[in-house]
Write a protein that holds these residues in place. Structure first.
Motif, PDB file in Angstrom:
ATOM      1  N   MET B   1      -4.453 -38.658  19.391  1.00  0.00           N
ATOM      2  CA  MET B   1      -5.888 -38.635  19.080  1.00  0.00           C
ATOM      3  C   MET B   1      -6.667 -38.340  20.361  1.00  0.00           C
ATOM      4  O   MET B   1      -6.402 -38.944  21.392  1.00  0.00           O
ATOM      5  N   ASP B   2      -7.586 -37.423  20.302  1.00  0.00           N
ATOM      6  CA  ASP B   2      -8.421 -37.145  21.468  1.00  0.00           C
ATOM      7  C   ASP B   2      -9.745 -36.511  21.028  1.00  0.00           C
ATOM      8  O   ASP B   2      -9.873 -36.070  19.884  1.00  0.00           O
ATOM      9  N   LEU B   3     -10.689 -36.498  21.949  1.00  0.00           N
ATOM     10  CA  LEU B   3     -11.995 -35.861  21.709  1.00  0.00           C
ATOM     11  C   LEU B   3     -12.213 -34.746  22.729  1.00  0.00           C
ATOM     12  O   LEU B   3     -13.347 -34.389  23.044  1.00  0.00           O
ATOM     13  N   ASP B   4     -11.118 -34.194  23.235  1.00  0.00           N
ATOM     14  CA  ASP B   4     -11.228 -33.227  24.323  1.00  0.00           C
ATOM     15  C   ASP B   4     -11.526 -31.822  23.797  1.00  0.00           C
ATOM     16  O   ASP B   4     -11.012 -31.417  22.766  1.00  0.00           O
ATOM     17  N   LEU B   5     -12.335 -31.090  24.538  1.00  0.00           N
ATOM     18  CA  LEU B   5     -12.603 -29.698  24.211  1.00  0.00           C
ATOM     19  C   LEU B   5     -11.737 -28.808  25.102  1.00  0.00           C
ATOM     20  O   LEU B   5     -11.571 -29.083  26.295  1.00  0.00           O
ATOM     21  N   LEU B  70     -15.076 -26.635  14.431  1.00  0.00           N
ATOM     22  CA  LEU B  70     -15.439 -27.388  15.633  1.00  0.00           C
ATOM     23  C   LEU B  70     -16.480 -26.633  16.453  1.00  0.00           C
ATOM     24  O   LEU B  70     -17.468 -27.207  16.904  1.00  0.00           O
ATOM     25  N   ALA B 305     -22.191 -42.049  15.154  1.00  0.00           N
ATOM     26  CA  ALA B 305     -21.212 -42.293  14.091  1.00  0.00           C
ATOM     27  C   ALA B 305     -21.053 -41.044  13.216  1.00  0.00           C
ATOM     28  O   ALA B 305     -19.941 -40.667  12.849  1.00  0.00           O
ATOM     29  N   LEU B 308     -19.097 -38.346  15.083  1.00  0.00           N
ATOM     30  CA  LEU B 308     -17.662 -38.656  15.172  1.00  0.00           C
ATOM     31  C   LEU B 308     -16.987 -38.550  13.808  1.00  0.00           C
ATOM     32  O   LEU B 308     -15.856 -38.064  13.690  1.00  0.00           O
ATOM     33  N   PHE B 309     -17.680 -39.015  12.769  1.00  0.00           N
ATOM     34  CA  PHE B 309     -17.149 -38.902  11.404  1.00  0.00           C
ATOM     35  C   PHE B 309     -16.892 -37.428  11.078  1.00  0.00           C
ATOM     36  O   PHE B 309     -15.876 -37.066  10.482  1.00  0.00           O
ATOM     37  N   TYR B 311     -16.391 -34.967  13.309  1.00  0.00           N
ATOM     38  CA  TYR B 311     -15.239 -34.499  14.094  1.00  0.00           C
ATOM     39  C   TYR B 311     -13.929 -34.855  13.375  1.00  0.00           C
ATOM     40  O   TYR B 311     -12.987 -34.065  13.340  1.00  0.00           O
ATOM     41  N   GLY B 312     -13.874 -36.053  12.829  1.00  0.00           N
ATOM     42  CA  GLY B 312     -12.674 -36.466  12.091  1.00  0.00           C
ATOM     43  C   GLY B 312     -12.430 -35.557  10.903  1.00  0.00           C
ATOM     44  O   GLY B 312     -11.299 -35.116  10.657  1.00  0.00           O
ATOM     45  N   SER B 315     -11.147 -32.209  12.009  1.00  0.00           N
ATOM     46  CA  SER B 315      -9.703 -32.279  12.301  1.00  0.00           C
ATOM     47  C   SER B 315      -8.895 -32.220  11.008  1.00  0.00           C
ATOM     48  O   SER B 315      -7.890 -31.528  10.916  1.00  0.00           O
ATOM     49  N   ARG B 316      -9.374 -32.955  10.013  1.00  0.00           N
ATOM     50  CA  ARG B 316      -8.683 -32.985   8.717  1.00  0.00           C
ATOM     51  C   ARG B 316      -8.640 -31.585   8.109  1.00  0.00           C
ATOM     52  O   ARG B 316      -7.609 -31.144   7.602  1.00  0.00           O
ATOM     53  N   ALA B 319      -6.342 -29.196   9.837  1.00  0.00           N
ATOM     54  CA  ALA B 319      -4.932 -29.449   9.502  1.00  0.00           C
ATOM     55  C   ALA B 319      -4.605 -29.002   8.079  1.00  0.00           C
ATOM     56  O   ALA B 319      -3.523 -29.290   7.580  1.00  0.00           O
TER      57      ALA B 319
END
Lengths: 331, 404
Positions: B1-5, B70, B305, B308-309, B311-312, B315-316, B319
């Motif tokens: 898990m990361d928040l890196d660009l 993103l 929030a 970040l929600f 971003y999650g 990611s989903r 994938a």
């Protein structure tokens, strides 16, 4: 960017969930509340065997940490099952001793390997933060007390002060010898308080998830007016709001953990207040939707509800957290 | 898990920031819900498109940059942080375009998208009807097959297509827009047989065609932000049907998912608003007023929030996952957050909090007042929050369907 738990992290959480599900934590919690810590200590050891406490201990002291993301996932599971005991305080003590390092003389070497293995249950409090109590101090193997720029290991404890959560046995730590003194103590205590806030937020998130799941199960079975009460919009909408609170607290928790791993505590107060508010809202929903049954201590779910109330005040009140959010805000 | 660009993502962000710094109008544009403001916002869309920033997530051939979800989020963060204007083309870009990408023909994509990207054509949505709001499938406007011949209203010759009749309402942007899209009942058998979702067709139509009457409706502050659309045998060619005739409900629902999902309200918008709120609080608030302080803190927390929600979810989706009922969580969250944030700002403004955005003395060029009025519609449109909560309860929590 990959902002979701990876497969190994999910698997770790699943294995903890399986262990705790099989452990009958309501019975463990009720025993702990009655002063019988035996079942709790045995479960503690099994959690340690899966690596829970080693996450807060560095390799130099026989741990695998610090790994804040894994710690957050683990504490979510502890919260989901209302695990009793000073779990948060033990990892906070580990973070404190690790950060203080050599400044403690032999204390880090004395206590950290035991914390990692589960042999040592620690408590920790920062009385300068306004909290005179250490959780489960009477039953801990070591109680670290930070007061200003000094830290001591308490000699004894005052009487147990019952908490809103019967499984939380608060007591004032008394006496003891000074272990270390100076600005490093203050800095290490601030770091440990951040770790404690993160772990508490995670615990709260897990509590909230469990409260919601059990309440959903209840309203799907309970029948009134010839239909299950979960078919009523007033009931559904309250549960939907409860889920929204939890879903938006979770990413704050993950970001806070990632930040801590990189030495940045900026998201911690937001995660703490959001997770604790969401869990508390879940407890209020659970109480309301279980009807009178929800107002009994006989119902095991009351253990979750009462812990949700207690965690709001622990390691950063809602007002403290909000003030810190604005201290760190841009603009 | 990361928040890196990645370095490439950082470079994209930097390029957007630099372009916006050089191009965003220094003074705010007039409200886009007025004729003058609409024209100014359309001109801004043209400028954005000239820099190829109007539709970054679209393929290059239609004016985009093929940006990932993103990168779209990063662009939006930069866009609103730069204080750039609201998007007059939002309905087309966020609601119609995703539907076209999924169900449109190559000819439709080539004809519709470039003009949408440049603001040459601004689109309005036409879903609701007087008797069909939350219960959208009960809509009554019709699309009748026409095999060529003469339109009764215009007398003009028409080719093979459809004649649209009925009434649409609450059509955002329709007072000034060029074209609209919506659902029409093409086969009455479905509704008659108790299956109202059947026999609907998704169509695009011009708002200046013969047989179309647009009556602007003043929203709460009087600005004509939406309109009624009356249709009297308006001819639409087959080329403007999206997907198969009769399959309109399925086609439209792919749009609804997008609308409630990630694209309707980007987190960047709220991050920027929360930053402005903190600045306002530091400038105006009594530090001893901790009640107000807590509300400002909640605005900061909520924006973070939501970011970040999202971003999650990005990611989903990256994938290979999809957003279904989860998008209802989003919609309830941002729509209620938006109101709370603006209420806090107006309370911070004290006696100036009641000034309309048109008042000469209105703080921040009236942006708080305008934003507040705009936010009030959020819990109502794009599926009311009551409907969203039903969806959350039934599809995410597994509760039984009940009476609405």
């Amino acid at each position: 960017m990959w902002f979701l738990p990876d497969d190994a992290q999910r698997e770790f959480a699943r294995s903890l969930n399986a262990l705790l599900t099989a452990a009958d934590t309501p019975a463990v919690s009720r025993a702990w509340a009655a002063g019988d810590t035996g079942p709790g200590r045995r479960l503690w050891t099994r959690l340690a065997d899966l690596g829970v406490f080693a996450l807060a201990v560095p390799e130099a002291y026989e741990g695998v940490g610090p790994l804040p993301v894994e710690l957050a996932l683990a504490f979510t599971e502890l919260g989901r099952h209302a695990m009793p005991g000073p779990v948060v305080e033990t990892v906070a003590a580990a973070a404190f001793l690790d950060r203080l390092g050599d400044g403690t003389g032999t204390a880090a070497g004395d206590w950290l390997p035991g914390i990692a293995s589960g042999k040592t249950v620690a408590s920790f409090c920062v009385v300068t933060g306004g909290n005179p109590y250490a959780l489960d101090a009477a039953d801990a193997d070591a109680v670290l007390v930070v007061d200003g720029d000094t830290v001591r290991i308490a000699e004894s404890t005052g009487p147990v002060q019952p908490s809103a959560d019967p499984a939380r046995r608060l007591a004032r730590p008394l006496g003891g010898t000074v272990l270390a003194r100076g600005p490093r103590v203050t800095a290490a205590a601030a770091h440990a308080a951040d770790v404690a806030a993160l772990a508490t937020a995670a615990q709260a998130l897990g509590l909230g998830r469990a409260l919601l799941a059990h309440t959903v199960e209840h309203v799907r079975q309970r029948t009134q007016f010839g239909v299950v009460i979960g078919s009523f919009q007033a009931v559904k909408h309250r549960l939907a709001d409860t889920l929204i609170g939890l879903e938006f607290a979770e990413p704050l928790l993950y970001a806070a953990a990632l930040g801590l791993a990189a030495g940045d505590a900026a998201d911690i107060p937001a995660a703490k207040v959001s997770a604790c508010e969401a869990a508390y809202a879940a407890a209020r929903t659970a109480l309301q939707l279980h009807g009178a049954l929800g107002y009994t201590d006989e119902l095991d779910l009351s253990l979750w509800m009462r812990k949700a109330r207690a965690l709001r005040s622990a390691w950063g009140s809602p007002a403290d957290c909000r003030a810190r959010v604005l201290e760190g805000a841009r603009a | 898990m990361d928040l890196d660009l990645s370095p490439a993502d950082e470079a994209f962000r930097a390029e957007a920031r630099a372009w916006l710094a050089a191009h965003v109008p220094r003074a705010p544009l007039p409200s886009l819900e007025t004729a003058e403001g609409f024209a100014a916002h359309r001109e801004w869309e043209r400028e954005l498109a000239a820099g190829r920033w109007s539709v970054v997530s679209w393929p290059e051939e239609y004016g985009g940059r093929g940006a990932s979800l993103l990168r779209w989020l990063l662009f939006e963060e930069e866009y609103y942080a730069a204080g750039a204007p609201g998007r007059v083309s939002q309905n087309g870009i966020n609601l119609l375009a995703p539907t076209l990408f999924e169900h449109g023909t190559p000819e439709q994509l080539a004809r519709v998208l470039p003009d949408m990207a440049s603001g040459r054509t601004v689109w309005a949505q036409a879903w609701s009807e007087p008797e069909a709001g939350s219960d959208l499938a009960s809509l009554r406007s019709t699309a009748v097959r026409t095999g060529g011949g003469t339109s009764r209203s215009s007398g003009a010759e028409s080719g093979r297509g459809w004649l649209l009749s009925g009434q649409k309402t609450w059509s955002s942007r329709a007072a000034f827009a060029d074209r609209a899209f919506g659902l029409f009942r093409s086969d009455p058998a479905g509704a008659a047989g108790g299956k109202p979702h059947r026999g609907l067709t998704y169509l695009m139509f011009p708002l200046d065609a013969d047989g179309v009457t647009v009556r602007p409706i003043g929203r709460l502050d009087g600005k004509p932000a939406f309109a009624e659309i009356f249709l009297d045998e308006v001819f639409v060619p087959d080329a403007d049907v999206i997907g198969e005739p009769g399959q309109g409900w399925r086609v439209a629902m792919s749009t609804a998912g997008n609308e409630r999902g990630l694209t309707l309200r980007s987190p960047g918008r709220f991050l920027a608003a929360a930053d402005r709120l903190v600045a306002l609080w530091r400038e105006r608030a009594d530090p001893a007023d901790t009640a107000l302080r807590d509300r400002v803190a909640d605005a900061v927390i909520g924006a973070r929030a939501y970011q970040l929600f999202t971003y999650g979810n990005a990611s989903r989706i990256a994938a290979g996952g999809t957003l279904g009922a989860e998008s209802s969580l989003n919609k309830v969250f941002w729509s209620e957050y938006d109101i709370t944030l603006h209420e806090t700002a107006l309370d911070l403004l004290g006696p100036c909090g009641e000034l309309a955005d048109t008042a000469q003395d209105a703080p921040a060029h009236g942006s708080w007042a305008e934003g507040y009025t705009f936010s009030l519609a959020g819990p109502v449109y794009a599926g009311t929050n009551e409907i969203q909560r039903d969806i959350i309860a039934e599809r995410l929590l597994g509760l039984p369907k009940g009476r609405r």
